[in-house]
Design an enzyme around this catalytic site. Structure first.
Site, short mmCIF file in Angstrom:
data_model
loop_
_atom_site.label_atom_id
_atom_site.label_comp_id
_atom_site.label_asym_id
_atom_site.label_seq_id
_atom_site.Cartn_x
_atom_site.Cartn_y
_atom_site.Cartn_z
N MET A 38 34.66 0.21 -8.72
CA MET A 38 34.14 0.64 -10.04
C MET A 38 33.40 -0.52 -10.69
SD MET A 38 37.49 2.55 -11.54
CE MET A 38 38.37 3.79 -10.62
N ASP A 91 38.88 2.26 -4.35
CA ASP A 91 38.00 2.67 -5.45
C ASP A 91 37.24 1.47 -5.99
OD1 ASP A 91 38.70 5.54 -5.87
OD2 ASP A 91 40.71 4.70 -6.12
N SER A 127 45.29 5.98 -2.47
CA SER A 127 44.36 5.11 -3.20
C SER A 127 45.13 3.89 -3.68
CB SER A 127 43.82 5.87 -4.42
OG SER A 127 43.35 4.93 -5.38
N HIS A 151 35.28 4.44 -1.94
CA HIS A 151 34.75 5.38 -2.93
C HIS A 151 34.01 4.55 -3.97
CE1 HIS A 151 35.83 8.43 -6.38
NE2 HIS A 151 34.53 8.37 -6.13
N GLY A 195 46.91 8.55 -5.30
CA GLY A 195 47.24 7.20 -5.76
C GLY A 195 48.64 7.14 -6.30
N SER A 196 48.82 7.64 -7.55
CA SER A 196 50.13 7.54 -8.19
C SER A 196 51.23 8.26 -7.42
CB SER A 196 50.09 8.13 -9.60
OG SER A 196 48.81 8.24 -10.08
N MET A 200 32.16 4.07 -7.14
CA MET A 200 31.83 4.62 -8.46
C MET A 200 30.97 3.58 -9.16
SD MET A 200 35.56 6.25 -9.20
CE MET A 200 36.30 5.26 -7.92
N MET A 257 35.62 15.54 -6.95
CA MET A 257 36.54 14.84 -7.86
C MET A 257 37.33 15.87 -8.67
SD MET A 257 36.39 11.60 -7.39
CE MET A 257 37.45 11.14 -8.77
N GLY A 267 37.31 7.16 -12.79
CA GLY A 267 37.45 5.96 -13.62
C GLY A 267 38.87 5.42 -13.67
N PHE A 268 39.85 6.32 -13.59
CA PHE A 268 41.24 5.87 -13.76
C PHE A 268 42.17 6.68 -12.86
CE2 PHE A 268 38.92 5.09 -17.62
CZ PHE A 268 39.21 3.75 -17.88
N GLY A 269 43.24 6.01 -12.42
CA GLY A 269 44.29 6.71 -11.69
C GLY A 269 45.27 7.34 -12.68
N GLY A 270 46.15 8.17 -12.17
CA GLY A 270 47.23 8.73 -12.99
C GLY A 270 46.83 9.83 -13.94
N HIS A 277 42.22 4.53 0.78
CA HIS A 277 41.10 4.82 -0.13
C HIS A 277 40.97 3.67 -1.12
CE1 HIS A 277 38.64 7.80 -2.48
NE2 HIS A 277 39.16 7.18 -3.54
N ASP A 334 40.07 14.21 -4.82
CA ASP A 334 40.54 12.92 -5.34
C ASP A 334 40.83 13.05 -6.82
OD1 ASP A 334 40.99 10.25 -5.92
OD2 ASP A 334 38.93 9.61 -5.53
N GLY A 335 42.09 12.77 -7.21
CA GLY A 335 42.46 12.76 -8.61
C GLY A 335 43.56 13.76 -8.92
N GLY A 336 44.72 13.25 -9.32
CA GLY A 336 45.81 14.13 -9.72
C GLY A 336 46.43 14.91 -8.57
O1 LIG Z 1 38.78 7.77 -7.76
C1 LIG Z 1 39.80 7.63 -8.41
C2 LIG Z 1 39.73 7.53 -9.90
O2 LIG Z 1 38.43 7.60 -10.30
C3 LIG Z 1 41.13 7.47 -7.72
O3 LIG Z 1 40.92 7.55 -6.32
C4 LIG Z 1 42.16 8.51 -8.15
O4 LIG Z 1 42.27 8.61 -9.51
C5 LIG Z 1 43.51 8.30 -7.49
O5 LIG Z 1 44.55 8.19 -8.36
P1 LIG Z 1 45.59 9.37 -8.74
O6 LIG Z 1 46.04 10.00 -7.44
O7 LIG Z 1 46.68 8.65 -9.46
O8 LIG Z 1 44.84 10.35 -9.58
FE LIG Z 2 38.75 7.56 -5.63
#
Ligand SMILES: O=C(CO)[C@H](O)[C@H](O)COP(=O)(O)O
Ligand SMILES: [Fe+2]
Length: 219
Positions: free
Chosen positions: A36, A34, A9, A65, A194-195, A67, A136, A141-144, A32, A172-174
Site C-alpha cells: 500500500m 499487501d 494475508s 496485492h 488475514g485476521s 494497492m 475485493m 486499505g485495512f485488515g479486519g 498474500h 479478499d477482505g473479511g
Molecule cells: O487487501 C487487504 C486490505 O486491503 C487485505 O488483504 C485484507 O484486508 C485481509 O485482511 P482481513 O482478512 O483481516 O480482512
Molecule cells: Fe489484499
C-alpha cells in the site's frame, strides 16, 4: 475438481517476527502480501524490501496485492523478484493488457483486482489476458473489516465472466468461517484471510477449517 486455496494475508501479522509468522501458516497454499502506497489507499504498508524478505523466508508461492498508483511502473519489479502472482488494480493500471504481458514475460502470473465500486463488466474486455481476477470484499486499505455482503452477487457475475477454467477467482477482505462458505458458493476459489488466520490461537487449524468450509461448495 480443484481444491480451494487459502492465502493468509500478513498485513496484520507481527512483522517484528516475520519468520515465525510465516512458519505459523506453512500449511497454506500461498502467502498474500499487501503493498500500500498511501495514495491509492489511505494506508502505507511496505514495498519491495519486505516482499523480498518474505520470498527469502517462505517456500510458499507469494501473491503480491499491489494497492498502489502507477502499477505500470512498479509492478514489473515484483514479478522479477520471484512473486508467483502480481495483482494490480484495474482502477490504477493505465495499460492493463500491456502490463499483464510484461508480468508474464518476467515469469509471474498476472492478477487484476476490483475495488467494491468497480463493476465486473468494466474489465470484461481485458480480463482474458490475466490469470487471476480479485474481487475485493472490503474497501482496500485495512485488515479486519467486515465482509461486504453485496459483493456476493458480484462474485457470481465474476464467475460467469471467467468461466470454469483458466482464470482463477480470488476474494479478499473479511473472509472468516462465517463468510467463506457463501463466497465459495458464489464462485470464489482463492481465499485471502488475514485476521481469521493470524488472530487465531492455532493458525494452521484456522487454515484447515477455512479450507474445509470452502471445500463444501468449491470449486
Ligand atoms: O487487501 C487487504 C486490505 O486491503 C487485505 O488483504 C485484507 O484486508 C485481509 O485482511 P482481513 O482478512 O483481516 O480482512
Ligand atoms: Fe489484499
Amino acid at each position: 475438481m480443484r481444491s480451494p486455496a487459502i492465502h493468509p494475508s500478513i498485513l496484520n501479522c507481527d512483522i517484528a517476527h516475520l519468520a515465525d509468522e510465516l512458519a505459523r501458516v506453512s500449511s497454506a497454499d500461498g502467502v498474500h502480501v499487501d503493498v500500500m502506497d498511501n495514495h491509492f489507499v489511505p494506508n502505507l504498508s511496505w514495498g519491495m524490501p519486505v516482499v523480498e524478505a518474505v520470498l527469502a523466508t517462505t517456500s510458499l508461492p507469494v501473491d503480491a496485492h499491489l494497492m498502489i498508483e502507477d502499477p505500470d511502473r512498479w509492478a514489473p519489479a515484483y514479478a522479477e523478484s520471484g512473486c508467483d502472482v502480481v495483482t494490480v488494480h484495474a482502477e490504477a493500471a493505465a495499460a492493463p493488457v500491456r502490463l499483464a504481458h510484461e508480468l508474464h514475460r518476467l515469469g509471474a502470473r498476472a492478477g487484476l483486482a476490483l475495488r467494491p465500486a468497480t463493476s465486473v463488466e468494466a474489465v470484461a474486455d481485458v480480463v482474458q489476458d490475466f490469470d487471476l481476477l480479485l474481487v475485493m470484499t472490503v474497501e482496500p486499505g485495512f485488515g479486519g473489516q467486515r465482509f461486504l455482503e453485496p459483493m456476493l452477487a458480484k462474485i457470481e457475475r465474476a464467475r460467469r465472466l471467467v468461466g470454469s477454467a483458466g482464470i482463477r477467482l480470488q476474494v479478499d477482505g473479511g473472509i472468516t468461517p462465517q463468510t467463506i462458505e457463501r463466497a465459495a458458493e458464489a464462485g470464489a476459489e482463492v481465499f485471502v484471510a488475514g485476521s481469521a488466520v493470524y488472530r487465531a490461537q492455532d493458525a494452521q487449524a484456522a487454515i484447515s477449517e477455512l479450507r474445509s468450509l470452502a471445500g463444501r461448495h468449491c470449486c
